[in-house]
Scaffold this active site. Structure first.
Site, short mmCIF file in Angstrom:
data_model
loop_
_atom_site.label_atom_id
_atom_site.label_comp_id
_atom_site.label_asym_id
_atom_site.label_seq_id
_atom_site.Cartn_x
_atom_site.Cartn_y
_atom_site.Cartn_z
N TYR A 141 -13.01 28.92 48.62
CA TYR A 141 -13.44 29.69 49.83
C TYR A 141 -13.05 31.55 49.62
O TYR A 141 -13.98 32.29 49.99
CB TYR A 141 -12.43 29.38 50.95
CG TYR A 141 -12.82 29.89 52.42
CD1 TYR A 141 -14.01 29.42 53.16
CD2 TYR A 141 -12.01 30.97 52.82
CE1 TYR A 141 -14.14 29.94 54.31
CE2 TYR A 141 -12.17 31.47 54.17
CZ TYR A 141 -13.54 31.10 54.75
OH TYR A 141 -13.62 31.69 55.92
N SER A 162 -13.41 37.47 56.01
CA SER A 162 -12.08 36.93 56.17
C SER A 162 -11.15 37.80 55.67
O SER A 162 -11.44 38.38 54.66
CB SER A 162 -12.07 35.27 55.70
OG SER A 162 -10.74 35.05 55.47
#
Length: 275
Positions: free
Chosen positions: A147, A134
């Site tokens: 995350y 990501s």
């Protein structure tokens, strides 16, 4: 030409779902796995080969890989580690249990499956392992500490693995999407509600805004792209004779990549603190 095979995780929706259907349409033999059997049944009804794989369960990982290899006669051309989830919340409010839970899936599960697959690829003399990271794997954002941490750690592990596999015929690749249409926000709500005590937090008032973002359907984010944008980069990573070590997807990822190269930490913090 022998049909190439790929094992994909996290195919119940979003990036994994689009990748499974997109690669099948290109002639790949796709093993589309999900954590829940009900989601696998849905994929089978859509013409995909699907069975459960839960990153948090070591026996599930081995069972899924055994099933895959039994169907191919012991070979696997590619692995796409994609399944992941988020636990929204301020870092100071994240209990140890929340971090343990998310690392089991977003990092340890990737690592476990990857190591098992490497043995197969070494034996057959080729293979590609693609990890879905990501923009948050190299540029943190507030309220996403758990995350962020898993993706930063996964990028470090993947970069090291790529160096260690440099002299082998096994390619190690990262894909780094920004905002992509998916259910990750909705799927994060149960984890948020289970782990974050907003009522007793020093940030109680700030959580009102975070809850609005989590619970309200606000439509697409700025610069959000469909999951097919990731699949396009995945296809290049799988089929190019010289795949790149990392692929940016979406404008925010390209912008943050450029800022990381030229901006100081202080300047970058000012930019990121606005989001």
């Amino acid at each position: 030409m022998t049909q190439k095979s790929i094992l994909i995780t996290g195919c119940s929706s979003g990036i994994g779902y689009d990748a499974a259907h997109g690669l099948k349409a290109r002639g790949w033999r796709v093993f589309a796995t999900c954590r829940q059997e009900a989601d696998c049944a849905q994929l089978r009804s859509e013409g995909l080969e699907s069975f459960p794989l839960d990153y948090a369960d070591e026996s599930s990982i081995q069972t899924a890989l055994d099933e895959c290899l039994a169907r191919t006669g012991g070979t696997l051309d590619a692995l796409y580690n994609n399944g992941a989830f988020a636990v929204p919340g301020a870092v100071e409010d994240l209990p140890r249990a929340a971090l343990r839970e998310i690392f089991e899936v977003n990092l340890f599960g990737y690592h476990d499956l990857t190591c098992r697959v490497i043995k197969v690829m070494r034996a057959q003399g080729h293979g590609r392992i693609i990890n879905c990271s990501s923009v948050l794997g190299f540029a943190p954002m507030r309220w996403r500490g758990a995350y962020n941490a898993t993706k930063h750690a996964m990028e470090g592990l993947t970069d090291t693995l790529r160096l260690e596999m440099f002299s082998t015929p096994i390619k190690i690749i990262l894909i780094e999407p920004g905002p992509i249409t998916s259910r990750i926000r909705q799927n994060s709500i149960p984890h948020f509600e289970r782990h974050i005590d907003t009522e007793n937090s020093a940030r109680r008032e700030q959580y009102a805004q975070l809850k609005k973002r989590l619970y309200d359907d606000r439509g697409p984010d700025t610069f959000e792209l469909p999951a097919s944008a990731v699949t396009k980069k995945l296809i290049h990573a799988l089929e190019s004779s010289r795949p790149r070590p990392r692929y940016y997807v979406t404008t925010p990822t390209h912008i943050m990549g450029a800022l990381k190269r030229v901006a100081s930490t202080r300047v970058l913090d000012k930019v990121l603190a606005k989001f």
